[in-house]
Design a protein around this motif. Structure first.
Motif, PDB file in Angstrom:
ATOM      1  N   SER A 171      -4.435  18.492  16.852  1.00 51.64           N
ATOM      2  CA  SER A 171      -4.365  17.645  15.655  1.00 51.64           C
ATOM      3  C   SER A 171      -4.966  16.277  15.930  1.00 51.64           C
ATOM      4  O   SER A 171      -4.788  15.720  17.017  1.00 51.64           O
ATOM      5  CB  SER A 171      -2.909  17.482  15.213  1.00 51.64           C
ATOM      6  OG  SER A 171      -2.390  18.735  14.835  1.00 51.64           O
ATOM      7  N   VAL A 213      -5.202  12.392  14.232  1.00 51.87           N
ATOM      8  CA  VAL A 213      -4.546  11.507  13.272  1.00 51.87           C
ATOM      9  C   VAL A 213      -5.084  10.102  13.483  1.00 51.87           C
ATOM     10  O   VAL A 213      -5.253   9.664  14.627  1.00 51.87           O
ATOM     11  CB  VAL A 213      -3.013  11.510  13.498  1.00 51.87           C
ATOM     12  CG1 VAL A 213      -2.320  10.565  12.546  1.00 51.87           C
ATOM     13  CG2 VAL A 213      -2.455  12.921  13.381  1.00 51.87           C
ATOM     14  N   SER A 245      -4.953   6.508   7.803  1.00 57.26           N
ATOM     15  CA  SER A 245      -5.587   7.818   7.665  1.00 57.26           C
ATOM     16  C   SER A 245      -6.923   7.676   6.947  1.00 57.26           C
ATOM     17  O   SER A 245      -7.256   6.622   6.421  1.00 57.26           O
ATOM     18  CB  SER A 245      -4.657   8.768   6.908  1.00 57.26           C
ATOM     19  OG  SER A 245      -4.443   8.287   5.601  1.00 57.26           O
ATOM     20  N   THR A 290      -9.317  12.343   8.510  1.00 58.43           N
ATOM     21  CA  THR A 290      -8.041  12.564   9.193  1.00 58.43           C
ATOM     22  C   THR A 290      -6.906  12.341   8.199  1.00 58.43           C
ATOM     23  O   THR A 290      -7.073  11.577   7.249  1.00 58.43           O
ATOM     24  CB  THR A 290      -7.882  11.598  10.382  1.00 58.43           C
ATOM     25  OG1 THR A 290      -7.970  10.262   9.897  1.00 58.43           O
ATOM     26  CG2 THR A 290      -8.909  11.864  11.457  1.00 58.43           C
ATOM     27  N   PRO A 291      -5.777  13.018   8.400  1.00 60.20           N
ATOM     28  CA  PRO A 291      -5.442  13.910   9.512  1.00 60.20           C
ATOM     29  C   PRO A 291      -6.102  15.276   9.349  1.00 60.20           C
ATOM     30  O   PRO A 291      -6.389  15.718   8.237  1.00 60.20           O
ATOM     31  CB  PRO A 291      -3.924  14.020   9.423  1.00 60.20           C
ATOM     32  CG  PRO A 291      -3.596  13.776   7.992  1.00 60.20           C
ATOM     33  CD  PRO A 291      -4.643  12.829   7.479  1.00 60.20           C
ATOM     34  N   ILE A 294      -3.960  10.552  18.532  1.00 60.77           N
ATOM     35  CA  ILE A 294      -3.654   9.531  17.523  1.00 60.77           C
ATOM     36  C   ILE A 294      -4.440   8.257  17.828  1.00 60.77           C
ATOM     37  O   ILE A 294      -4.313   7.698  18.917  1.00 60.77           O
ATOM     38  CB  ILE A 294      -2.144   9.225  17.483  1.00 60.77           C
ATOM     39  CG1 ILE A 294      -1.364  10.496  17.175  1.00 60.77           C
ATOM     40  CG2 ILE A 294      -1.837   8.133  16.455  1.00 60.77           C
ATOM     41  CD1 ILE A 294       0.148  10.347  17.292  1.00 60.77           C
TER      42      ILE A 294
END
Length: 146
Positions: free
Chosen positions: A31, A33, A37, A52-53, A122
């Motif tokens: 994932s 992130v 966003s 993103t996400p 992230i």
């Protein structure tokens, strides 16, 4: 079926079941992130997502650098590496116990014993020309008013 044929079938089933590339697969969902966003994410490999996400299936053996970009923000790059994890090591060890030299080679080549780190990836984006903006706050009791 003879006892030899049954024994061979059982040994083959155990060897296949222990193979990490069969049990865990050769890809892993990773994932991406960004804060805030809505950033685009590209890598120095073939992976990208427009906003993103997002989550992508990544080859377990791939290490890469993920770069997040968003208008008005500085680009942010994060290296993503691989590491051997417990489940992957168990599958790899299962190959040794079952005599699966071929399975060990496949697992090593495909990275089936690996997971990506960090996951999720992230990125905290910083505005262009400065740091993260400060929020307004009311002065404390010992501070002069505005």
């Amino acid at each position: 079926m003879s006892i030899k044929q049954i024994s061979a079938a059982v040994l083959m089933a155990v060897g296949v079941g222990a193979c990490g590339s069969i049990v865990r697969g050769t890809t892993e969902p990773v994932s991406f992130v960004s804060i805030p966003s809505g950033a685009a994410m590209t890598t120095d490999k073939k992976y990208a997502c427009p906003v993103t996400p997002c989550t992508l299936d990544i080859e377990r053996s791939d290490e890469f650098v993920a770069t997040f970009t968003k208008p008005g923000y500085q680009p942010h790059s994060i290296p993503v590496r691989t590491k051997i994890v417990g489940k992957g090591a168990a599958g790899f060890a299962g190959n040794v116990l079952a005599g699966g030299i071929i399975g060990m080679g496949v697992d090593a080549y495909t990275g089936a014993a690996m997971d990506h780190e960090p996951n999720p990836v992230i990125a905290t984006m910083r505005p262009q020309g400065g740091s993260v903006p400060h929020t307004r706050r009311r002065p404390g009791p010992n501070e002069p008013g505005m």
